[in-house]
Design a protein around this motif. Structure first.
Motif, PDB file in Angstrom:
ATOM      1  N   GLY A 187       0.696  -1.225  -0.095  1.00 62.32           N
ATOM      2  CA  GLY A 187      -0.095   0.057   0.059  1.00 62.32           C
ATOM      3  C   GLY A 187       1.058   1.156  -0.110  1.00 62.32           C
ATOM      4  N   THR A 227      -0.034   3.786   4.843  1.00 63.69           N
ATOM      5  CA  THR A 227      -0.604   2.874   6.073  1.00 63.69           C
ATOM      6  C   THR A 227      -0.812   3.202   7.077  1.00 63.69           C
ATOM      7  OG1 THR A 227      -0.569   0.400   6.769  1.00 63.69           O
ATOM      8  CG2 THR A 227       1.637   1.670   6.276  1.00 63.69           C
ATOM      9  N   ALA A 266      -0.078  -0.461  -5.844  1.00 61.59           N
ATOM     10  CA  ALA A 266      -1.136  -1.195  -5.198  1.00 61.59           C
ATOM     11  C   ALA A 266      -2.139  -0.371  -4.727  1.00 61.59           C
ATOM     12  CB  ALA A 266      -0.198  -2.005  -4.137  1.00 61.59           C
ATOM     13  N   LYS A 267      -2.843  -0.977  -3.710  1.00 63.16           N
ATOM     14  CA  LYS A 267      -3.921  -0.125  -2.995  1.00 63.16           C
ATOM     15  C   LYS A 267      -3.361   1.052  -2.180  1.00 63.16           C
ATOM     16  CE  LYS A 267      -7.069  -1.259   0.624  1.00 63.16           C
ATOM     17  NZ  LYS A 267      -8.073  -2.166   1.676  1.00 63.16           N
ATOM     18  N   ASP A 268      -3.910   2.296  -2.475  1.00 65.14           N
ATOM     19  CA  ASP A 268      -3.568   3.408  -2.144  1.00 65.14           C
ATOM     20  C   ASP A 268      -3.456   3.679  -0.483  1.00 65.14           C
ATOM     21  OD1 ASP A 268      -3.189   4.782  -4.581  1.00 65.14           O
ATOM     22  OD2 ASP A 268      -5.618   5.024  -4.792  1.00 65.14           O
ATOM     23  N   HIS A 292      -3.919   1.526   3.051  1.00 68.11           N
ATOM     24  CA  HIS A 292      -3.776   0.258   3.867  1.00 68.11           C
ATOM     25  C   HIS A 292      -3.907   0.284   5.415  1.00 68.11           C
ATOM     26  CE1 HIS A 292      -2.230  -3.364   5.887  1.00 68.11           C
ATOM     27  NE2 HIS A 292      -2.884  -4.058   4.961  1.00 68.11           N
ATOM     28  N   GLU A 344      -9.072   4.822  -8.157  1.00 71.91           N
ATOM     29  CA  GLU A 344     -10.037   3.739  -8.380  1.00 71.91           C
ATOM     30  C   GLU A 344     -10.978   3.788  -6.653  1.00 71.91           C
ATOM     31  OE1 GLU A 344      -7.651  -0.169  -7.350  1.00 71.91           O
ATOM     32  OE2 GLU A 344      -7.946   0.404  -9.322  1.00 71.91           O
ATOM     33  N   ASP A 362     -12.116   2.833  -3.040  1.00 73.54           N
ATOM     34  CA  ASP A 362     -11.466   2.332  -2.198  1.00 73.54           C
ATOM     35  C   ASP A 362     -12.550   1.733  -1.273  1.00 73.54           C
ATOM     36  OD1 ASP A 362      -9.768   1.985   0.394  1.00 73.54           O
ATOM     37  OD2 ASP A 362      -8.241   2.906  -1.128  1.00 73.54           O
ATOM     38  N   ASP A 363     -12.084   0.995  -0.315  1.00 68.73           N
ATOM     39  CA  ASP A 363     -13.152   0.361   0.526  1.00 68.73           C
ATOM     40  C   ASP A 363     -13.333   1.241   2.055  1.00 68.73           C
ATOM     41  OD1 ASP A 363     -10.814  -0.750   1.683  1.00 68.73           O
ATOM     42  OD2 ASP A 363     -11.371  -2.797   1.546  1.00 68.73           O
ATOM     43  N   TYR A 413     -13.525   9.908  -7.225  1.00 70.87           N
ATOM     44  CA  TYR A 413     -12.631   8.887  -7.941  1.00 70.87           C
ATOM     45  C   TYR A 413     -12.863   9.130  -9.252  1.00 70.87           C
ATOM     46  CZ  TYR A 413     -13.832   6.917  -3.338  1.00 70.87           C
ATOM     47  OH  TYR A 413     -14.057   6.708  -2.085  1.00 70.87           O
TER      48      TYR A 413
END
Length: 214
Positions: free
Chosen positions: A149, A152, A175-177, A179, A194, A196-197, A205
């Motif tokens: 990420g 983090t 990778a994920k922006d 974490h 994109e 994100d959760d 976005y």
């Protein structure tokens, strides 16, 4: 080199090779240092490039390499580090993170800064798990390579790192922006490439429409 409580300004560090010690140590337990209008370029170092608490402003760090997997390029400790109006690009580190901000129950801050095309073992910015509070405002993360990420905030069961990211832009990273294992975070008015959760407010976005020079 120690600048404990002092100031380094308008200085260029180019093609330096550093052994086990930190290139610049900003502080001790009771003082803060300052780096202003400096350039770090094409340097190779075994320890930290910059460590301690203090201010880093109007400074460029580019094409530098950390070869020790047990450290970070910039490490905020003690009273916390403030990074403002800086350019951090094309750096490589064998460590878990390019910037480590444990800050030991204090505040570490990054604002008005570009962090682009860097590579780290796990993260670009790691907000540590020692009850520190990391604040990011107006920071652009673009085209970084960090498998776990880009940013983090961690929790290790005993400590809970706190993270605030406001008006930041994440684009083209590997990778994920963000974490987060920490449960204390605020993500607001940021732009992600994109969905994100993470829960947040006012985030968008959309493609920022960056253009190559030329």
């Amino acid at each position: 080199m120690s600048v404990v409580g002092g100031t380094v300004q308008r200085t260029k560090f180019i093609n330096n090779s550093i052994g086990t010690a930190s290139t610049l140590e900003l502080s001790n337990s009771s003082t803060r240092g300052r780096i202003a209008n400096c350039l770090f370029a094409d340097c190779k170092y075994y320890g930290n490039l910059i460590t301690g608490s203090g201010d880093i402003v109007d400074t460029t760090i580019r094409n530098c390499q950390t070869i020790n997997s047990g450290t970070a390029s910039l490490m905020s400790v003690g009273g916390g580090m403030i990074i403002n109006r800086c350019i951090i690009t094309n750096n490589v580190t064998a460590a878990n993170a390019l910037l480590l901000m444990p800050v030991w129950s204090n505040v570490g801050t990054i604002k008005n800064t570009l962090i682009a095309k860097n590579s780290a073992k796990h993260y670009i910015v790691e907000c540590g798990d020692t009850d520190g509070y990391s604040k990011l405002t107006n920071v652009t993360f673009a085209d970084n390579v960090a498998p776990t990420g880009v940013l983090t905030a961690r929790n290790n069961g005993n400590y809970n790192g706190k993270l605030t990211a406001i008006n930041c832009l994440f684009y083209g990273n590997s990778a994920k922006d963000i974490h987060c294992t920490s449960k204390v975070y605020t993500i607001a008015n940021c732009n992600f490439a994109e969905k994100d959760d993470l829960n947040g407010t006012g985030n968008i976005y959309v493609d920022p429409c960056f253009k190559e020079r030329g």
